[in-house]
Design a protein around this motif. Sequence first.
Motif, mmCIF file in Angstrom:
data_model
loop_
_atom_site.group_PDB
_atom_site.id
_atom_site.type_symbol
_atom_site.label_atom_id
_atom_site.label_comp_id
_atom_site.label_asym_id
_atom_site.label_seq_id
_atom_site.Cartn_x
_atom_site.Cartn_y
_atom_site.Cartn_z
ATOM 1 N N ASP A 30 0.602 -0.981 0.020
ATOM 2 C CA ASP A 30 0.014 -0.067 -0.058
ATOM 3 C C ASP A 30 0.876 1.327 0.109
ATOM 4 N N SER A 31 2.323 1.172 -0.426
ATOM 5 C CA SER A 31 2.992 2.464 -0.298
ATOM 6 C C SER A 31 2.940 3.151 -1.784
ATOM 7 N N VAL A 32 2.203 2.443 -2.745
ATOM 8 C CA VAL A 32 1.905 3.406 -4.040
ATOM 9 C C VAL A 32 0.517 2.935 -4.479
ATOM 10 N N THR A 33 0.052 4.142 -4.972
ATOM 11 C CA THR A 33 -1.465 3.905 -5.637
ATOM 12 C C THR A 33 -1.367 3.624 -6.983
ATOM 13 N N THR A 34 -2.062 2.619 -7.547
ATOM 14 C CA THR A 34 -1.905 2.164 -8.877
ATOM 15 C C THR A 34 -3.327 2.418 -9.744
ATOM 16 N N ALA A 35 -3.227 2.460 -10.806
ATOM 17 C CA ALA A 35 -4.468 2.431 -11.789
ATOM 18 C C ALA A 35 -3.567 1.999 -13.105
ATOM 19 N N SER A 36 -4.630 1.532 -13.942
ATOM 20 C CA SER A 36 -4.276 1.211 -15.349
ATOM 21 C C SER A 36 -5.454 1.677 -16.403
ATOM 22 N N ALA A 37 -5.270 1.858 -17.577
ATOM 23 C CA ALA A 37 -5.837 2.391 -18.554
ATOM 24 C C ALA A 37 -5.575 2.193 -20.018
ATOM 25 N N GLY A 38 -6.113 2.434 -20.866
ATOM 26 C CA GLY A 38 -5.760 2.067 -22.279
ATOM 27 C C GLY A 38 -6.311 3.157 -23.133
ATOM 28 N N SER A 39 -5.437 3.546 -24.108
ATOM 29 C CA SER A 39 -5.789 4.772 -25.126
ATOM 30 C C SER A 39 -6.974 4.338 -26.093
ATOM 31 N N LYS A 40 -6.875 2.928 -26.217
ATOM 32 C CA LYS A 40 -8.183 2.539 -27.052
ATOM 33 C C LYS A 40 -8.551 1.129 -26.521
ATOM 34 N N PRO A 41 -9.043 1.165 -25.280
ATOM 35 C CA PRO A 41 -9.332 -0.190 -24.506
ATOM 36 C C PRO A 41 -10.019 -1.226 -25.236
ATOM 37 N N GLY A 42 -9.463 -2.514 -24.992
ATOM 38 C CA GLY A 42 -10.381 -3.574 -25.668
ATOM 39 C C GLY A 42 -11.489 -4.086 -24.579
ATOM 40 N N SER A 43 -11.825 -5.209 -24.690
ATOM 41 C CA SER A 43 -12.979 -5.926 -24.198
ATOM 42 C C SER A 43 -12.838 -6.608 -22.796
ATOM 43 N N ALA A 44 -11.372 -7.102 -22.847
ATOM 44 C CA ALA A 44 -11.251 -8.210 -21.741
ATOM 45 C C ALA A 44 -9.603 -8.043 -21.612
ATOM 46 N N VAL A 45 -9.419 -8.586 -20.337
ATOM 47 C CA VAL A 45 -8.012 -8.849 -20.119
ATOM 48 C C VAL A 45 -7.402 -9.950 -20.967
ATOM 49 N N ASN A 46 -6.131 -9.836 -21.418
ATOM 50 C CA ASN A 46 -5.607 -11.011 -22.180
ATOM 51 C C ASN A 46 -5.303 -12.059 -21.282
ATOM 52 N N ASP A 47 -5.725 -13.148 -21.656
ATOM 53 C CA ASP A 47 -5.846 -14.562 -21.068
ATOM 54 C C ASP A 47 -4.376 -14.995 -20.684
ATOM 55 N N LEU A 48 -3.524 -14.837 -21.707
ATOM 56 C CA LEU A 48 -1.810 -15.281 -21.158
ATOM 57 C C LEU A 48 -1.445 -14.392 -20.247
ATOM 58 N N SER A 49 -1.580 -13.022 -20.106
ATOM 59 C CA SER A 49 -1.222 -11.916 -19.121
ATOM 60 C C SER A 49 -1.795 -12.317 -17.927
ATOM 61 N N ALA A 50 -2.982 -12.931 -17.808
ATOM 62 C CA ALA A 50 -3.624 -13.220 -16.268
ATOM 63 C C ALA A 50 -2.985 -14.468 -15.909
ATOM 64 N N GLN A 51 -2.599 -15.531 -16.729
ATOM 65 C CA GLN A 51 -2.207 -16.375 -16.473
ATOM 66 C C GLN A 51 -0.982 -16.473 -15.910
ATOM 67 N N VAL A 52 0.139 -15.635 -16.445
ATOM 68 C CA VAL A 52 1.596 -15.450 -16.193
ATOM 69 C C VAL A 52 1.677 -14.759 -14.799
#
Length: 140
Positions: free
Chosen positions: A34-56
């Motif tokens: 909890d020492s850093v606040t994080t968020a993520s976003a996209g310039s042209k967001p897709g519809s779902a998180v990449n399955d392989l990204s989630a897996q690794v």
Amino acid sequence: MSFKADKPFVLFVCVKNGGKSQMAAGLMDRVAGDSVTTASAGSKPGSAVNDLSAQVLGEVGVDISRNVPRQITVEDQERADLVVILGPEAQVDEVEGTLYERWDTDEPSERDIDGIDRMRLIRDDILERVTDLHAALTTR
């Protein structure tokens, strides 16, 4: 570096917000607690998180499988101390008062490495960068 709030806020951005930026935010959460606040976003967001990204990320104890890609906003950038843009494709209109840096992450497919092996190399590259960034943000 002075921060806009009581702790640093880093916004990670890629094109679809389904892979690299989600990975970076999840890994920063793991490294920083909890020492850093994080968020993520996209310039042209897709519809779902990449399955392989989630897996690794799951392999290292980080669950991003339920995250939903979202569009970057001016408000996101105004709240952030630092916006990290992952990869050369994402384009962001910078706002005054926020720092920006671009990470040209490892691209194993250029070496004919694909699939899960590619994603593990990308994860490890991002983890190293996030660990270095966390140290820089929290060392005063």
